[in-house]
Design a protein around this motif. Structure first.
Motif, short mmCIF file in Angstrom:
data_model
loop_
_atom_site.label_atom_id
_atom_site.label_comp_id
_atom_site.label_asym_id
_atom_site.label_seq_id
_atom_site.Cartn_x
_atom_site.Cartn_y
_atom_site.Cartn_z
N ARG A 100 0.82 -1.22 0.00
CA ARG A 100 0.00 0.00 0.00
C ARG A 100 0.86 1.27 0.00
O ARG A 100 0.69 2.15 -0.84
N GLU A 101 1.79 1.35 0.93
CA GLU A 101 2.61 2.57 1.04
C GLU A 101 3.47 2.76 -0.22
O GLU A 101 3.62 3.87 -0.72
N GLU A 104 1.32 4.21 -2.93
CA GLU A 104 1.04 5.64 -2.67
C GLU A 104 2.27 6.49 -2.99
O GLU A 104 2.16 7.54 -3.62
N TYR A 107 2.75 6.75 -6.73
CA TYR A 107 1.78 7.69 -7.31
C TYR A 107 2.21 9.13 -7.05
O TYR A 107 2.21 9.96 -7.96
N ASN A 108 2.62 9.41 -5.83
CA ASN A 108 3.03 10.78 -5.49
C ASN A 108 4.30 11.21 -6.23
O ASN A 108 4.50 12.39 -6.48
N VAL A 142 -6.76 2.79 -2.94
CA VAL A 142 -5.53 3.44 -2.48
C VAL A 142 -5.20 4.71 -3.28
O VAL A 142 -4.84 5.73 -2.69
N ILE A 143 -5.35 4.64 -4.61
CA ILE A 143 -5.06 5.81 -5.45
C ILE A 143 -6.17 5.95 -6.50
O ILE A 143 -6.86 4.97 -6.80
#
Ligand code: SF4
Length: 177
Positions: A100-101, A104, A107-108, A142-143
């Motif tokens: 998950r992290e 994220e 994506y960022n 999540v995104i």
């Protein structure tokens, strides 16, 4: 040894017959995708693949896009190693709690404008892994997801069509039966 040598000289090749659709159809699709990318971005499309917890079935189909048959790079469509160089995140699998992290952060790290394409049934809602203690769920948990390509796994041609639909949504909708 001599017998083996003779057998190998006269034996027919053990290769598989080429997949459908034809080389011409794949070429036309990839060329259209490249043109659409250049119109939208002014250059070819850069793709970062993220395995968020898949069984690797979807990865095998995505890897096939770079093999000698599909060879997407000949049309300028490239897989890149860093999200900082990517336009599209191609995300497979249910998102596991361990990934998950990482998803994220990937994506960022991807600069805007960016698109997220969830590939495979698991990426939609967890698929056959839904409900597992190790799984968060589909990618959209999540995104933000722009497009989902269904299938378990989707074929390389379906993935190319999905990317094209991403870049030319209006045209694809208009040409739909
Ligand atoms: S959609 Fe199918 S092939 Fe893809 S990760 Fe899920 S189970 Fe594997």
């Amino acid at each position: 040894m001599r017998n083996l040598l003779f057998r190998n000289i006269f034996r027919t090749p053990l290769t598989e017959s080429p997949p459908d659709p034809s080389e011409q159809a794949v070429r036309a699709l990839a060329e259209t995708l490249d043109r659409a990318a250049r119109r939208r971005l002014g250059r070819s499309l850069c793709i970062r693949e993220v395995d968020a917890g898949s069984c690797n079935g979807c990865e095998l189909e995505i890897h096939a896009l770079n093999n000698a048959y599909y060879d997407l790079e000949r049309f300028g469509l490239r897989f890149v190693a860093s999200p900082r160089h990517a336009d599209v995140l191609l995300v497979t699998g249910p998102v596991t709690k361990n990934m998950r992290e990482a998803l994220e952060r990937t994506y960022n790290a991807t600069p805007a404008p960016k698109w997220v394409v969830a590939v495979g049934d698991c990426a939609l809602d967890g698929g056959c892994f839904a409900g597992s203690y190790a799984v968060v769920g589909g990618v959209s948990e999540v995104i933000p997801v722009d497009l989902h390509i269904a299938g378990c796994p989707p074929s390389p041609t379906e993935i190319i069509k999905g990317l094209l639909a991403l870049l030319e949504p209006a045209k694809t909708e208009a040409s739909a039966p």
